[in-house]
Design a protein around this motif. Structure first.
Motif, PDB file in Angstrom:
ATOM      1  N   ASN A 100       1.243  -1.472  -0.110  1.00 22.47           N
ATOM      2  CA  ASN A 100      -0.194  -0.266  -0.462  1.00 22.47           C
ATOM      3  C   ASN A 100       1.087   1.708  -0.011  1.00 22.47           C
ATOM      4  O   ASN A 100       2.150   1.770   0.861  1.00 22.47           O
ATOM      5  N   MET A 101       0.765   1.764  -0.649  1.00 25.50           N
ATOM      6  CA  MET A 101       2.153   3.279  -1.152  1.00 25.50           C
ATOM      7  C   MET A 101       1.323   4.331  -0.492  1.00 25.50           C
ATOM      8  O   MET A 101       1.562   5.672   0.095  1.00 25.50           O
ATOM      9  N   TYR A 102      -0.513   4.984  -0.791  1.00 25.71           N
ATOM     10  CA  TYR A 102      -0.990   6.181  -0.251  1.00 25.71           C
ATOM     11  C   TYR A 102      -1.993   5.762   0.148  1.00 25.71           C
ATOM     12  O   TYR A 102      -2.753   4.791  -0.859  1.00 25.71           O
ATOM     13  N   CYS A 103      -2.944   6.408   0.249  1.00 30.58           N
ATOM     14  CA  CYS A 103      -4.502   7.286   0.671  1.00 30.58           C
ATOM     15  C   CYS A 103      -4.690   8.013   0.690  1.00 30.58           C
ATOM     16  O   CYS A 103      -4.415   8.630   2.085  1.00 30.58           O
ATOM     17  N   THR A 104      -5.755   9.139   0.201  1.00 31.68           N
ATOM     18  CA  THR A 104      -4.960   9.938   0.276  1.00 31.68           C
ATOM     19  C   THR A 104      -6.500  11.340  -0.642  1.00 31.68           C
ATOM     20  O   THR A 104      -6.788  10.199  -1.608  1.00 31.68           O
ATOM     21  N   LYS A 105      -7.251  11.523  -0.067  1.00 27.77           N
ATOM     22  CA  LYS A 105      -8.501  12.457  -0.783  1.00 27.77           C
ATOM     23  C   LYS A 105      -7.768  13.461  -1.719  1.00 27.77           C
ATOM     24  O   LYS A 105      -6.634  14.174  -1.969  1.00 27.77           O
ATOM     25  N   ILE A 106      -8.966  13.245  -2.649  1.00 25.38           N
ATOM     26  CA  ILE A 106      -8.748  13.990  -4.082  1.00 25.38           C
ATOM     27  C   ILE A 106      -9.599  15.363  -4.333  1.00 25.38           C
ATOM     28  O   ILE A 106      -9.959  15.654  -3.498  1.00 25.38           O
ATOM     29  N   SER A 107      -8.223  16.173  -5.221  1.00 26.47           N
ATOM     30  CA  SER A 107      -9.910  17.118  -5.490  1.00 26.47           C
ATOM     31  C   SER A 107     -10.394  16.790  -6.860  1.00 26.47           C
ATOM     32  O   SER A 107     -10.431  16.050  -6.972  1.00 26.47           O
ATOM     33  N   TYR A 108     -11.453  17.805  -6.915  1.00 30.17           N
ATOM     34  CA  TYR A 108     -12.628  17.394  -7.639  1.00 30.17           C
ATOM     35  C   TYR A 108     -12.294  16.827  -8.779  1.00 30.17           C
ATOM     36  O   TYR A 108     -11.548  17.860  -9.829  1.00 30.17           O
ATOM     37  N   ASP A 109     -12.258  15.493  -9.251  1.00 30.81           N
ATOM     38  CA  ASP A 109     -12.257  15.540 -10.488  1.00 30.81           C
ATOM     39  C   ASP A 109     -13.591  15.122 -11.779  1.00 30.81           C
ATOM     40  O   ASP A 109     -13.844  13.740 -10.914  1.00 30.81           O
ATOM     41  N   SER A 110     -14.670  15.568 -12.252  1.00 31.29           N
ATOM     42  CA  SER A 110     -15.086  14.993 -12.806  1.00 31.29           C
ATOM     43  C   SER A 110     -15.899  13.732 -13.550  1.00 31.29           C
ATOM     44  O   SER A 110     -16.830  13.356 -13.208  1.00 31.29           O
ATOM     45  N   LYS A 111     -14.421  13.447 -14.231  1.00 36.50           N
ATOM     46  CA  LYS A 111     -14.837  11.895 -14.574  1.00 36.50           C
ATOM     47  C   LYS A 111     -14.589  10.612 -12.979  1.00 36.50           C
ATOM     48  O   LYS A 111     -15.290  10.490 -13.173  1.00 36.50           O
ATOM     49  N   VAL A 112     -14.455  10.873 -12.264  1.00 35.21           N
ATOM     50  CA  VAL A 112     -13.642  10.182 -10.683  1.00 35.21           C
ATOM     51  C   VAL A 112     -15.090  10.280 -10.612  1.00 35.21           C
ATOM     52  O   VAL A 112     -16.102   8.899  -9.822  1.00 35.21           O
ATOM     53  N   TYR A 113     -15.591  11.418  -9.896  1.00 34.83           N
ATOM     54  CA  TYR A 113     -16.839  11.868  -9.382  1.00 34.83           C
ATOM     55  C   TYR A 113     -17.815  11.229 -10.006  1.00 34.83           C
ATOM     56  O   TYR A 113     -18.985  10.784  -9.677  1.00 34.83           O
ATOM     57  N   ASP A 114     -18.084  11.687 -11.608  1.00 32.75           N
ATOM     58  CA  ASP A 114     -19.143  10.116 -11.789  1.00 32.75           C
ATOM     59  C   ASP A 114     -19.081   9.026 -12.629  1.00 32.75           C
ATOM     60  O   ASP A 114     -20.600   8.670 -12.272  1.00 32.75           O
ATOM     61  N   ALA A 115     -18.583   8.608 -11.895  1.00 32.70           N
ATOM     62  CA  ALA A 115     -17.689   6.750 -12.803  1.00 32.70           C
ATOM     63  C   ALA A 115     -18.325   6.632 -10.836  1.00 32.70           C
ATOM     64  O   ALA A 115     -19.098   6.109 -11.151  1.00 32.70           O
ATOM     65  N   LEU A 116     -18.260   7.593 -10.302  1.00 32.83           N
ATOM     66  CA  LEU A 116     -18.846   7.279  -8.737  1.00 32.83           C
ATOM     67  C   LEU A 116     -20.224   7.130  -8.069  1.00 32.83           C
ATOM     68  O   LEU A 116     -20.401   6.729  -7.269  1.00 32.83           O
TER      69      LEU A 116
END
Length: 241
Positions: A100-116
């Motif tokens: 496991n390399m990281y677990c981090t909160k991301i900035s808004y990304d429409s592609k990711v948010y739409d997929a979720l």
């Protein structure tokens, strides 16, 4: 249209590699000898060898020359199916480890948010793991999950090695996906370090989702980077069990 001399040198050496006219560990001709053989300036021969080294076919030893790398046995990978990467590799008998390399909160990304199917106010976390087979890095898995659905992900994310195992601990049992996309990219400087590879080694990118069969909830959006030189890709629709 005739090819240039640099390309010809690359093609000729690649032909020897493919036909096994050269053996792993065999020393290549020096820049000077290649330049004489092809009647080109030394810089042309150097550029050809540098390209082959960047692609991961040869390596250099200071003061000794350049040598053909040992060819790894390709790993067969089913890109379809409803089981995890860990399960696929274990069934195939490979010695797989995960870091496991990281677990981090991301900035808004429409592609990711739409997929979720997440609102713009949602907090999305990215969990990154590097996969190793026989201690060699072969894949980077990036899983994006919604904290609204997994309230403890900020604390538990850094400990996750298998997302499917994590979901099963939370009561999810069967998984599917509705869309999977394949593309090609080249590694960033950070990914080169993780993969221990050069900048010209192509990466296969698989983007997909993970959906709980029972509730049809989207559990995650996934982006996986595979070293293209380490896998044979099985794209048959029915994964053999």
């Amino acid at each position: 249209m005739p090819i240039d001399k640099e390309t010809q040198i690359i093609d000729d050496i690649m032909e020897k590699i493919i036909t096994k006219a050269m053996k792993p560990g065999e020393k290549l001709l020096s820049e000077n000898k290649l330049a004489d053989q092809y009647n080109v300036p030394r810089i042309t021969a150097r550029n050809a060898l540098t390209t082959l080294e960047a692609r991961g076919y040869i390596y250099s030893i200071q003061g000794k020359g350049r040598f053909l790398k040992e060819t790894a046995k390709p790993i067969q990978l089913h890109l379809t199916g409803n089981s995890s990467f860990t399960e696929k590799m274990q069934r195939a008998g490979y010695r797989l480890t995960t870091k496991n390399m990281y677990c981090t909160k991301i900035s808004y990304d429409s592609k990711v948010y739409d997929a979720l199917r997440a609102s713009s106010e949602a907090e999305i976390y990215k969990i990154g793991r590097v996969r190793f087979i026989d201690d060699e890095p072969i894949a980077i898995h990036q899983s994006y999950v919604n904290q609204q659905q997994f309230p403890n992900i900020a604390q538990e994310g850094p400990l996750i090695l298998s997302m499917f195992a994590y979901y099963r601990q939370l009561g999810y049992e069967a998984f599917t996906s509705k869309q999977s996309l394949l593309s090609i990219t080249f590694p960033t400087s950070y990914e080169q370090k993780l993969f221990s590879c050069g900048s010209m080694v192509p990466l296969i990118v698989l983007e997909t989702d993970c959906i709980d069969v029972q509730t049809q909830k989207v559990l995650e959006y996934t982006k996986i980077l595979y070293r293209s030189d380490k896998f044979k890709y099985d794209i048959t629709m029915n994964e053999s069990r």
